[in-house]
Design a protein around this motif. Sequence first.
Motif, PDB file in Angstrom:
ATOM      1  N   ALA B 123       0.831  -1.218   0.000  1.00 52.43           N
ATOM      2  CA  ALA B 123       0.000   0.000   0.000  1.00 52.43           C
ATOM      3  C   ALA B 123       0.856   1.254   0.000  1.00 52.43           C
ATOM      4  N   PHE B 124       1.976   1.225   0.750  1.00 52.94           N
ATOM      5  CA  PHE B 124       2.874   2.389   0.775  1.00 52.94           C
ATOM      6  C   PHE B 124       3.413   2.652  -0.630  1.00 52.94           C
ATOM      7  N   ILE B 220      10.185  -2.677   6.164  1.00 49.15           N
ATOM      8  CA  ILE B 220       8.994  -2.658   5.290  1.00 49.15           C
ATOM      9  C   ILE B 220       8.670  -1.221   4.850  1.00 49.15           C
ATOM     10  N   THR B 221       8.750  -0.277   5.776  1.00 49.80           N
ATOM     11  CA  THR B 221       8.451   1.120   5.407  1.00 49.80           C
ATOM     12  C   THR B 221       9.430   1.626   4.361  1.00 49.80           C
ATOM     13  N   TYR B 226      10.710   3.443  -0.868  1.00 52.32           N
ATOM     14  CA  TYR B 226      11.737   3.478  -1.913  1.00 52.32           C
ATOM     15  C   TYR B 226      11.135   3.118  -3.265  1.00 52.32           C
ATOM     16  N   GLN B 227      10.377   2.007  -3.296  1.00 49.77           N
ATOM     17  CA  GLN B 227       9.770   1.586  -4.563  1.00 49.77           C
ATOM     18  C   GLN B 227       8.772   2.634  -5.051  1.00 49.77           C
ATOM     19  N   GLY B 228       8.024   3.232  -4.130  1.00 53.72           N
ATOM     20  CA  GLY B 228       7.062   4.262  -4.510  1.00 53.72           C
ATOM     21  C   GLY B 228       7.738   5.454  -5.158  1.00 53.72           C
ATOM     22  N   ARG B 241       5.986  -1.629  -9.413  1.00 56.06           N
ATOM     23  CA  ARG B 241       6.720  -1.259  -8.200  1.00 56.06           C
ATOM     24  C   ARG B 241       6.063  -1.832  -6.952  1.00 56.06           C
ATOM     25  N   THR B 242       4.729  -1.912  -6.975  1.00 59.04           N
ATOM     26  CA  THR B 242       4.015  -2.466  -5.831  1.00 59.04           C
ATOM     27  C   THR B 242       4.406  -3.926  -5.632  1.00 59.04           C
ATOM     28  N   THR B 243       4.391  -4.684  -6.741  1.00 63.22           N
ATOM     29  CA  THR B 243       4.787  -6.090  -6.674  1.00 63.22           C
ATOM     30  C   THR B 243       6.225  -6.190  -6.170  1.00 63.22           C
TER      31      THR B 243
END
Lengths: 261, 268
Positions: B123-124, B220-221, B226-228, B241-243
């Motif tokens: 979700a982040f 996790i955060t 980072y991916q976001g 990026r979510t995956t």
Amino acid sequence: MEKAIEVIGLVTHYGDREILKNISLSIPSGKTTVILGGSGCGKSTLLKHLIGLLKPTRGKILINGKDITVMKDEELDEVRKRMGVLFQGAALLNSMTVSENVALPIREHTRLKESTIQIMVRMKLDLVGLSGFDNFYPSQLSGGMKKRAGLARAMALDPELIFFDEPSAGLDPVTAAGLDELILKLRDVFKMTIVVVTHELPSVFMIADYVIMLDMGDVIFSGTLDELRASDNPRIRMFLERRPEKETYSPEDYFRIIAGD
Amino acid sequence: MPSTTENLFGLIGRRAIPILKDINDAARLINNTFYWAFLSPFKGKAIRFRASMSEMVKAGYSSVPIVATISLFVGIILALQSAYQLKRVGALIYVANLVGVSITRELGPILTAIIVSGRSGSAFAAEIGSMKAAEEVDALISMGINPVRFLVVPKLIALMVMLPALTVFSDLIGIFGGFLLSITALEIHPYNYFQQTIRALLIKDILTGLMKAWAFGVVITIVGAYQGFKVEGGAEEVGMRTTASVVASIFLVIVFDLFFTTLFYYFT
């Protein structure tokens, strides 16, 4: 002419590709300057540099005499508090209501009382003609209303300088004209320096005091509207008369293109 | 024509330079996140308390049902599997030790972390990624609001609090699952099971588990954020990026787990 922004020898790259090729220009204060140009000419890149989102490869950008390309983040934030930006898609935060969006910069940068903030928000929304939409979410607004809300947010801290990225993109002519009128009102009533990046000609002729035209990463024109109309530069004529660009290849070039070499 | 050696070095360079850039980006994000979370509050830039609370509700409170269900089942499974071996040597009562220790030291934290990676980490990444795609992150910067402080820090605070909290909850429910199975199918007396669990568990078992959970929350955060922030294009890249954030955060959670477990094995 008092200069609000001065760009000196700006060179920028995306990867290896050179986008802006050593451009210099100045934007007068208290006027509406339109940065004009076709798609891919580098005008959006220039805008991103003017608001400090990108760092150039070389060159200086002076805002009120101070070079923003060498500033630390904190100093840059101080400059940003005195400028507003309306992004192409309005860029409202979707998780917040319209009034929370407009209140955001006020809440972050001042210590005003909640009641004062509410009054300020209502004033800004009224200015852009969105009274009564305080509790709507951005997804519940039309494209034109989103832009108006984005403008209210950009104006929240009464900036001296306001940037518009393609204000009429994706809007019908009537809504676009409404937005243009709003831009004129801002200049006349608040004496703001306004910078508009666009390629919409009708809008340019309505709002511009001063025009800068970019083509393929170079400034090919800067001057008033009348000077623009009188210009005999072929690229400018092509743009103003909406003539398509004819790409002429020699037989050898054409062969090289289709052979993929 | 470049020589073979030049080609080889070219290949190494082309592979290595993007990796170095990724490491640089990640390091910068970690640095910024910790600065805005732990240093800037002392310089008068307060943490967004209400946003942190709402993130806690989203990441923590809403995960309670799924964490509870999975922990209960894993507790039961663990009791069954250990009974399968222990009953051959007539030591069924040690099911309590096995369930208690393995849940608090290992399974509680890691199960919770994996569930939270799947729910909140993704979700982040999706939230920040779609904000990046819609120029909302640029808008924040242009308003003089640091996106790390505005978006990442509340999430970090939320997970640093909620992951240990969920882990305690998972520990309790997992042990309860083992207990339920033991007093019914294995016919162990409830009081004996209870006593055996208390005797087997040390405070340090629970504390090391919670320390791991805290670290997993940070991992996790950071991975999600980072991916976001890496999103450049549109909706398709947000999905990608979510995956990637789920895969990377589960992987890193397990790597960190290995690290901490080794550390605690030798130093506690």
